[in-house]
Design an enzyme around this catalytic site. Structure first.
Site, PDB file in Angstrom:
ATOM      1  N   TYR A   6       0.847  -1.211   0.000  1.00  0.00           N
ATOM      2  CA  TYR A   6       0.000   0.000   0.000  1.00  0.00           C
ATOM      3  C   TYR A   6       0.871   1.246   0.000  1.00  0.00           C
ATOM      4  O   TYR A   6       0.619   2.205  -0.731  1.00  0.00           O
ATOM      5  CB  TYR A   6      -0.869  -0.067   1.253  1.00  0.00           C
ATOM      6  CG  TYR A   6      -1.928   1.007   1.401  1.00  0.00           C
ATOM      7  CD1 TYR A   6      -3.093   0.972   0.640  1.00  0.00           C
ATOM      8  CD2 TYR A   6      -1.774   2.040   2.332  1.00  0.00           C
ATOM      9  CE1 TYR A   6      -4.075   1.945   0.800  1.00  0.00           C
ATOM     10  CE2 TYR A   6      -2.750   3.003   2.501  1.00  0.00           C
ATOM     11  CZ  TYR A   6      -3.896   2.952   1.737  1.00  0.00           C
ATOM     12  OH  TYR A   6      -4.875   3.910   1.896  1.00  0.00           O
TER      13      TYR A   6
ATOM     14  N   LYS B 275       0.935   4.113  -2.846  1.00  0.00           N
ATOM     15  CA  LYS B 275       0.592   5.519  -2.580  1.00  0.00           C
ATOM     16  C   LYS B 275       1.813   6.429  -2.793  1.00  0.00           C
ATOM     17  O   LYS B 275       1.664   7.566  -3.220  1.00  0.00           O
ATOM     18  CB  LYS B 275       0.036   5.676  -1.158  1.00  0.00           C
ATOM     19  CG  LYS B 275      -1.282   4.919  -0.913  1.00  0.00           C
ATOM     20  CD  LYS B 275      -2.406   5.376  -1.813  1.00  0.00           C
ATOM     21  CE  LYS B 275      -3.752   4.803  -1.397  1.00  0.00           C
ATOM     22  NZ  LYS B 275      -4.858   5.163  -2.289  1.00  0.00           N
TER      23      LYS B 275
ATOM     24  N   ILE C 188      -9.214   8.140   8.538  1.00  0.00           N
ATOM     25  CA  ILE C 188     -10.600   8.531   8.315  1.00  0.00           C
ATOM     26  C   ILE C 188     -11.503   7.343   8.650  1.00  0.00           C
ATOM     27  O   ILE C 188     -11.165   6.195   8.316  1.00  0.00           O
ATOM     28  CB  ILE C 188     -10.813   8.950   6.828  1.00  0.00           C
ATOM     29  CG1 ILE C 188      -9.731   9.937   6.372  1.00  0.00           C
ATOM     30  CG2 ILE C 188     -12.215   9.504   6.609  1.00  0.00           C
ATOM     31  CD1 ILE C 188      -9.677  11.271   7.092  1.00  0.00           C
TER      32      ILE C 188
HETATM   33  P1  NAI Z   1     -13.514   1.906   0.737  1.00  0.00           P
HETATM   34  O1  NAI Z   1     -13.077   0.479   0.792  1.00  0.00           O
HETATM   35  O2  NAI Z   1     -14.889   2.245   1.152  1.00  0.00           O
HETATM   36  O3  NAI Z   1     -13.286   2.485  -0.726  1.00  0.00           O
HETATM   37  C1  NAI Z   1     -12.539   1.894  -1.728  1.00  0.00           C
HETATM   38  C2  NAI Z   1     -13.403   1.815  -2.952  1.00  0.00           C
HETATM   39  O4  NAI Z   1     -12.614   1.353  -4.045  1.00  0.00           O
HETATM   40  C3  NAI Z   1     -14.561   0.821  -2.776  1.00  0.00           C
HETATM   41  O5  NAI Z   1     -15.764   1.396  -3.256  1.00  0.00           O
HETATM   42  C4  NAI Z   1     -14.134  -0.350  -3.646  1.00  0.00           C
HETATM   43  O6  NAI Z   1     -15.210  -1.082  -4.153  1.00  0.00           O
HETATM   44  C5  NAI Z   1     -13.354   0.376  -4.740  1.00  0.00           C
HETATM   45  N1  NAI Z   1     -12.467  -0.521  -5.471  1.00  0.00           N
HETATM   46  C6  NAI Z   1     -11.540  -1.362  -4.952  1.00  0.00           C
HETATM   47  N2  NAI Z   1     -10.961  -2.064  -5.937  1.00  0.00           N
HETATM   48  C7  NAI Z   1     -11.516  -1.641  -7.100  1.00  0.00           C
HETATM   49  C8  NAI Z   1     -11.355  -2.005  -8.461  1.00  0.00           C
HETATM   50  N3  NAI Z   1     -10.482  -2.945  -8.836  1.00  0.00           N
HETATM   51  N4  NAI Z   1     -12.092  -1.376  -9.401  1.00  0.00           N
HETATM   52  C9  NAI Z   1     -12.982  -0.422  -9.039  1.00  0.00           C
HETATM   53  N5  NAI Z   1     -13.203  -0.059  -7.772  1.00  0.00           N
HETATM   54  C10 NAI Z   1     -12.485  -0.670  -6.817  1.00  0.00           C
HETATM   55  O7  NAI Z   1     -12.433   2.712   1.589  1.00  0.00           O
HETATM   56  P2  NAI Z   1     -12.115   4.281   1.717  1.00  0.00           P
HETATM   57  O8  NAI Z   1     -11.523   4.462   3.043  1.00  0.00           O
HETATM   58  O9  NAI Z   1     -13.281   5.081   1.315  1.00  0.00           O
HETATM   59  O10 NAI Z   1     -10.930   4.454   0.648  1.00  0.00           O
HETATM   60  C11 NAI Z   1     -10.985   5.312  -0.461  1.00  0.00           C
HETATM   61  C12 NAI Z   1      -9.574   5.743  -0.830  1.00  0.00           C
HETATM   62  O11 NAI Z   1      -9.032   6.514   0.232  1.00  0.00           O
HETATM   63  C13 NAI Z   1      -8.606   4.585  -1.052  1.00  0.00           C
HETATM   64  O12 NAI Z   1      -7.758   4.891  -2.144  1.00  0.00           O
HETATM   65  C14 NAI Z   1      -7.811   4.535   0.233  1.00  0.00           C
HETATM   66  O13 NAI Z   1      -6.545   3.991   0.037  1.00  0.00           O
HETATM   67  C15 NAI Z   1      -7.752   6.028   0.567  1.00  0.00           C
HETATM   68  N6  NAI Z   1      -7.453   6.320   1.965  1.00  0.00           N
HETATM   69  C16 NAI Z   1      -8.305   5.980   2.968  1.00  0.00           C
HETATM   70  C17 NAI Z   1      -7.981   6.307   4.281  1.00  0.00           C
HETATM   71  C18 NAI Z   1      -8.871   5.995   5.439  1.00  0.00           C
HETATM   72  O14 NAI Z   1      -8.455   6.203   6.584  1.00  0.00           O
HETATM   73  N7  NAI Z   1     -10.082   5.509   5.240  1.00  0.00           N
HETATM   74  C19 NAI Z   1      -6.741   6.999   4.604  1.00  0.00           C
HETATM   75  C20 NAI Z   1      -5.935   7.323   3.469  1.00  0.00           C
HETATM   76  C21 NAI Z   1      -6.288   6.987   2.201  1.00  0.00           C
END
Ligand code: NAI
Length: 259
Positions: free
Chosen positions: A162, A166, A195
């Site tokens: 990861y 990133k 988050i």
């Molecule tokens: P989440 O798991 O709800 O969102 C990730 C989304 O990406 C999901 O809707 C999932 O279905 C989609 N996804 C995954 N693989 C995919 C693929 N092959 N094709 C299309 N869609 C795909 O989690 P969250 O927290 O909302 O994460 C969103 C972004 O924020 C991610 O890039 C994560 O790395 C980043 N992030 C999140 C943090 C947190 O604390 N929640 C902190 C820093 C970054």
């Protein structure tokens, strides 16, 4: 550009068509909501039709969805033309938010697992950029936003893949900002801190020490909300940020500068 707009509506996304990967949940869904509140039309993209459909019911008439797997590069060609046919204009705001997390020590992470995380978080964004950019440029330019992480800013154990993905985004942002600036496209990243979403709950679950560590170095003393990341995404995608490109904005309650 900003000269024709009053300060009052600089932050408006009216007239913009946004494409948000992983827009059916968590931070992506919060960004979709905030974009629509700011006047944009929004396409959320992901793999699961029921999730996207449900999200669109919540988002209302200015939303639509596309079923894509960002790792399935062979199915990218044609997407931009489909969007133009359906929405009457090319995408001019792209948010590469889709991501997966893998919590494992480096020595336990296989090359295949490593590659899988890179493919979703990094190469998938590159594939989508390349599909949507030509029409975005021809349509007058726009903005790309990459969703990065604290894992690109400081060392965190058990996130080797990861963190590599990133961190790779930071290089992508710089190169793209240089190449696309003259063509009217701004490219920036948001680095959310910790988050409250499903992905972070997974990373924190059964790990109270990690949770304590996060909070102890976060000056604002709490986890962030998806809506707080979304507000920054509105700013960076709006004309209020018309002179900002190549930047990474931390939305982290001060975590990245915490002691
Ligand atoms: P989440 O798991 O709800 O969102 C990730 C989304 O990406 C999901 O809707 C999932 O279905 C989609 N996804 C995954 N693989 C995919 C693929 N092959 N094709 C299309 N869609 C795909 O989690 P969250 O927290 O909302 O994460 C969103 C972004 O924020 C991610 O890039 C994560 O790395 C980043 N992030 C999140 C943090 C947190 O604390 N929640 C902190 C820093 C970054």
């Amino acid at each position: 550009m900003m000269e024709e707009k009053s300060t009052q509506n600089l932050f408006s996304l009216e007239g913009k068509l946004a494409f948000i990967t992983g827009g059916g949940s968590g931070i992506g869904l919060a960004i979709a909501k905030a974009f629509i509140s700011s006047g944009a039309r929004v396409i959320i993209a992901g793999r699961r039709e029921e999730v996207l459909q449900e999200a669109c019911n919540e988002l209302g008439e200015n939303s639509g969805y596309e079923i894509i797997d960002v790792t399935d590069f062979s199915r990218m060609p044609g997407l931009s033309k489909r969007v133009i046919a359906h929405y009457g204009r090319p995408v001019n705001v792209l948010v590469n938010n889709a991501g997966i997390h893998l919590k494992k020590f480096a020595l336990e992470t296989s090359p295949e697992e490593f590659e899988n995380v890179l493919r979703t978080n990094l190469t998938g964004a590159h594939a989508l950029n390349n599909e949507l950019l030509p029409d975005m440029i021809e349509g007058g330019g726009g903005s790309i936003l990459m969703i990065s992480s604290m894992a690109a800013i400081y060392g965190i154990p058990q996130v080797i893949a990861y963190s590599a993905a990133k961190s790779g985004m930071a290089g992508m942002v710089r190169t793209l900002a240089i190449e696309l600036g003259p063509r009217g496209v701004r490219v920036n990243a948001l680095a959310p801190g910790f988050i409250e979403t499903a992905i972070s709950q997974k990373a924190m679950s059964n790990d109270p020490k990690r949770k304590e560590k996060v909070l102890s170095r976060t000056p604002l003393g709490r986890f962030g909300l998806p809506a707080e990341v979304a507000a920054a995404a509105v700013f960076l995608s709006s004309d209020a940020a018309s002179y900002i490109t190549g930047a990474t904005l931390a939305v982290d309650g001060g975590n990245s500068i915490g002691f």
